[in-house]
Design an enzyme around this catalytic site. Sequence first.
Site, PDB file in Angstrom:
ATOM      1  CG  HIS A 205      11.573  29.659 -30.369  1.00 62.85           C
ATOM      2  ND1 HIS A 205      12.208  30.191 -29.280  1.00 62.85           N
ATOM      3  CD2 HIS A 205      12.278  30.062 -31.459  1.00 62.85           C
ATOM      4  CE1 HIS A 205      13.250  30.908 -29.686  1.00 62.85           C
ATOM      5  NE2 HIS A 205      13.313  30.840 -31.001  1.00 62.85           N
TER       6      HIS A 205
ATOM      7  CE  LYS B 205       6.039  32.580 -16.229  1.00 64.28           C
ATOM      8  NZ  LYS B 205       7.267  32.126 -16.871  1.00 64.28           N
ATOM      9  NE  ARG B 206       0.905  37.563 -24.557  1.00 61.39           N
ATOM     10  CZ  ARG B 206       0.827  37.837 -25.846  1.00 61.39           C
ATOM     11  NH1 ARG B 206       1.830  38.440 -26.468  1.00 61.39           N
ATOM     12  NH2 ARG B 206      -0.247  37.533 -26.545  1.00 61.39           N
TER      13      ARG B 206
ATOM     14  CE  LYS C 228       4.138  31.736 -21.465  1.00 59.27           C
ATOM     15  NZ  LYS C 228       5.590  31.659 -21.230  1.00 59.27           N
TER      16      LYS C 228
ATOM     17  CB  THR D 251      14.183  34.166 -21.257  1.00 53.12           C
ATOM     18  OG1 THR D 251      12.968  34.763 -21.727  1.00 53.12           O
ATOM     19  CG2 THR D 251      14.846  33.368 -22.356  1.00 53.12           C
TER      20      THR D 251
ATOM     21  CE  LYS E 218      13.798  38.383 -19.554  1.00 51.40           C
ATOM     22  NZ  LYS E 218      12.437  38.688 -20.074  1.00 51.40           N
TER      23      LYS E 218
HETATM   24  C1  LIG Z   1      11.507  37.861 -20.555  1.00 49.87           C
HETATM   25  C2  LIG Z   1      10.210  38.359 -21.015  1.00 49.87           C
HETATM   26  C3  LIG Z   1       9.225  37.456 -21.434  1.00 49.87           C
HETATM   27  C4  LIG Z   1       9.406  35.956 -21.379  1.00 49.87           C
HETATM   28  O1  LIG Z   1       9.010  35.474 -20.108  1.00 49.87           O
HETATM   29  P1  LIG Z   1       8.794  33.912 -19.829  1.00 49.87           P
HETATM   30  O2  LIG Z   1       8.589  33.866 -18.357  1.00 49.87           O
HETATM   31  O3  LIG Z   1      10.052  33.225 -20.240  1.00 49.87           O
HETATM   32  O4  LIG Z   1       7.609  33.488 -20.603  1.00 49.87           O
HETATM   33  C5  LIG Z   1       8.003  37.963 -21.859  1.00 49.87           C
HETATM   34  N1  LIG Z   1       7.767  39.286 -21.888  1.00 49.87           N
HETATM   35  C6  LIG Z   1       8.693  40.184 -21.483  1.00 49.87           C
HETATM   36  C7  LIG Z   1       8.367  41.637 -21.517  1.00 49.87           C
HETATM   37  C8  LIG Z   1       9.941  39.758 -21.042  1.00 49.87           C
HETATM   38  O5  LIG Z   1      10.852  40.659 -20.658  1.00 49.87           O
END
Ligand SMILES: *Cc1c(COP(=O)(O)O)cnc(C)c1O
Length: 809
Positions: A353, A541-542, A547, A649, A653
């Site tokens: 990952h 995101k985190r 990022k 991911t 979404k």
């Molecule tokens: C999808 C999701 C992530 C991952 O987000 P990225 O933009 O791919 O880093 C992190 N936290 C939550 C709660 C999510 O639903």
Amino acid sequence: MNKETFAAQFQEKLLTTFSKRPDEATNKEAFQAIALLVKKEVNSNWQKTKQVHLSNDEKQMYYFSMEFLLGRLLETNLLNHGWYDVCCETLHDYNFEPSEVFSEEADAGLGNGGLGRLAACFLDSLASLNLPGHGIGIRYKYGLFQQKMVNGYQVELPDYWLKDDYMWETKRSEKAIEVRFGGEVNPTYVDQKLTFDHVEFERVLAVPYDVPVVGYGTDNVNTLRLWSAESTTNPFHFNSVHGKDYYHYLDYKRSVEKISEFLYPDDSSYEGKLLRLKQQYFLVSAGVQSILNQFKKTEQPISELPEKISIQINDTHPTLVIPELMRLLMDEEGLGWDQAWDLTTKTVAYTNHTTLSEALEKWPEQMVKELLPRHYMIIEEINERFCQGIWFDHPELREQIADMAIISYGQIHMAHLAMVGSYSINGVAKLHTDILKERVMKPFHTLFPDRFNNKTNGITHRRWLLHANPELANLLNETIGKNWIHEPKELINLLKYVADPSVQAELARVKRKNKRHLASYINQHYGILVDEDSIFDVHIKRLHGYKRQLLNVFHILHLYHLCRENPSLNCTPRTFIFGAKAAPSYHFAKHVIKLITTVATKINNDPLIKDKLKVVFLENYNVSLAEKIIPAADVSEQISTASKEASGTGNMKLMMNGALTIGTQDGANVEIGAAVGADNIYTFGLSAEEVFEYQATNKYRARDYYNSDQRLRTVIDQLVNQSFTQDDVEFKDIYYSLLFNNDEYFVLRDFDSYVEAQQLIDQTYRDQASWLKKSATNIAHSGKFSSDHTIMEYANDIWKISQSHYSKS
Ligand SMILES: *Cc1c(COP(=O)(O)O)cnc(C)c1O
């Protein structure tokens, strides 16, 4: 199930469980009553599914993961089971507001971010596709911390998600398993056979809690097994290790309970904690032992193991399955090394990952030796044979043995162990897999070319579209029919309508409604009024340097400066929405959070700005909050330093919900761009190759960009000239990381092209027909990012498991 029956059962559950009539029940009691109804219905299918798997002798897949970021389950279970509408109608009839009832459920936050959410999406797809695939994880008493914002700072509170009993779990004490830590191993000969006598170890009881995983429109119910650590209550065991001292017993009990107490909140950097290693072995040992127990009940020869079982390890965290399976096959089943190794390496498959060096797991040899003496011996032997194999059979790689060794410089390299001990090694997006093959794991690719493969991540369109965005789902049903729910690639049929004015008008109406919903949430919780006509620009995101939330903030500060300089500036109003947790010990990330909240306060209260710019930081970003934000997003920020985000991911979404991506050529952004075409995505910035080139040549000078770009100077100087706070040290670390540590993540380098891409967004948004066409095009192409497709590829290429034939009863 019709409404009358559902209502009668609901009434009866309330009565038998709480002795209440519906008009007396609280939201929580209503929630629990419905969950019990669903659970009861699911239980019989669950039992049947296990029976089918057993009697058909089907191969099973077990997904080992330290994280499962499930979120709430009642609504998706109702939806998957086909009860969602009757349930909402019934609740309405009894004067409950369904959304209030559903939000009584605590988020199961047993994960940090993308990796944990991926595991949850995979479970949903496995069950919905009638595939025999199950999750193995840890039942942490506390999930990922709750983030509370206090004066703009992140404060971490414990996430005691189990305080109300978890409605979905079933404790299976009779399936508890003993896990052993520490002690000594004495090799002895018994009947001329070398055996390994493990003595003086500490016993921990692993108790499974099973959660049913309900598929959509099928009776198939898989299992997520979460292990909890308990002390052994057998006084004989206790005396043999600790003597009779009661206080020692309490110490022991406490140390055992700690094993499944907390999820580590460190997202992508390695925490060198003994406890973390204990957690990993606890998960692995309990999981592998229970799988072998189950397999042995079928009375097949052990040589059939790889034909009947596949184990997928989600990153290196569960890599100890390799030495654990070796130990069990040799020490318990009596196999010799060669056969045990043959079976192990045909059973285990590994998903990588990350290529961030700080996130590649390494354990000190000494720690492993003390905690897991028998495994240490096995890992040493694996390493020995592996290195010798290279020396004799691959002289072309001799120079690289030191780089490839599993044990070197006193450390055990888990990724190396995972690659050597598995039959499949996959990356999570095309670019990421190429980087693994050509750079980070190049010698391993030379050695094992056939093991490497790509499986681009995916998301379940059931949670992230059907459930999270019912208005859009309805629009799709009316425009292209309902087939997309079972076959998400059918979303492509929307392409015919992307320029259709009536479909565009409907799409605009739906987005507008979702934005209004989010705006009212923001107003209720933060007292900030946001303009529903503004662009909702979403960065969730985190929080991490790579990022680049910082790049987004710099763009905001740049716009702010422009608006103040020229109050009549014609810019499209924007609402910048952030959601992000920082690892508690990651100071840089916390400074960036404080910068966002500080900038937000400044801009939101500046009368000169009026409604042109708003900045909102939503606290405690988690799955349920994501479900609120994503349907309302216009712009999706996917701006990581190229090469650093393995897949992402969140990007998928947001695309699926009609947001347009502004993104670097990183992770799955590359595949999103290829699918929708260059006109339907805003790509900017350095490519991965350019980043590697800079890193190899040391030619990047962040200071040159600061010196030559007045816009950057204005923005960066504000960090330290008391523009925001009297406290001039607050943002000094950020300032230093850019100008004195040469901006590791190339924020200054990509600033210009980012601003340019944002200007294009600003202009395009004014042409709503053009914008809506792009939005619809993104939705149309999002089907290929459904985890259903990802999972079918894993099932066919790696696991070799097949779909059972179920029908809805
Ligand atoms: C999808 C999701 C992530 C991952 O987000 P990225 O933009 O791919 O880093 C992190 N936290 C939550 C709660 C999510 O639903």
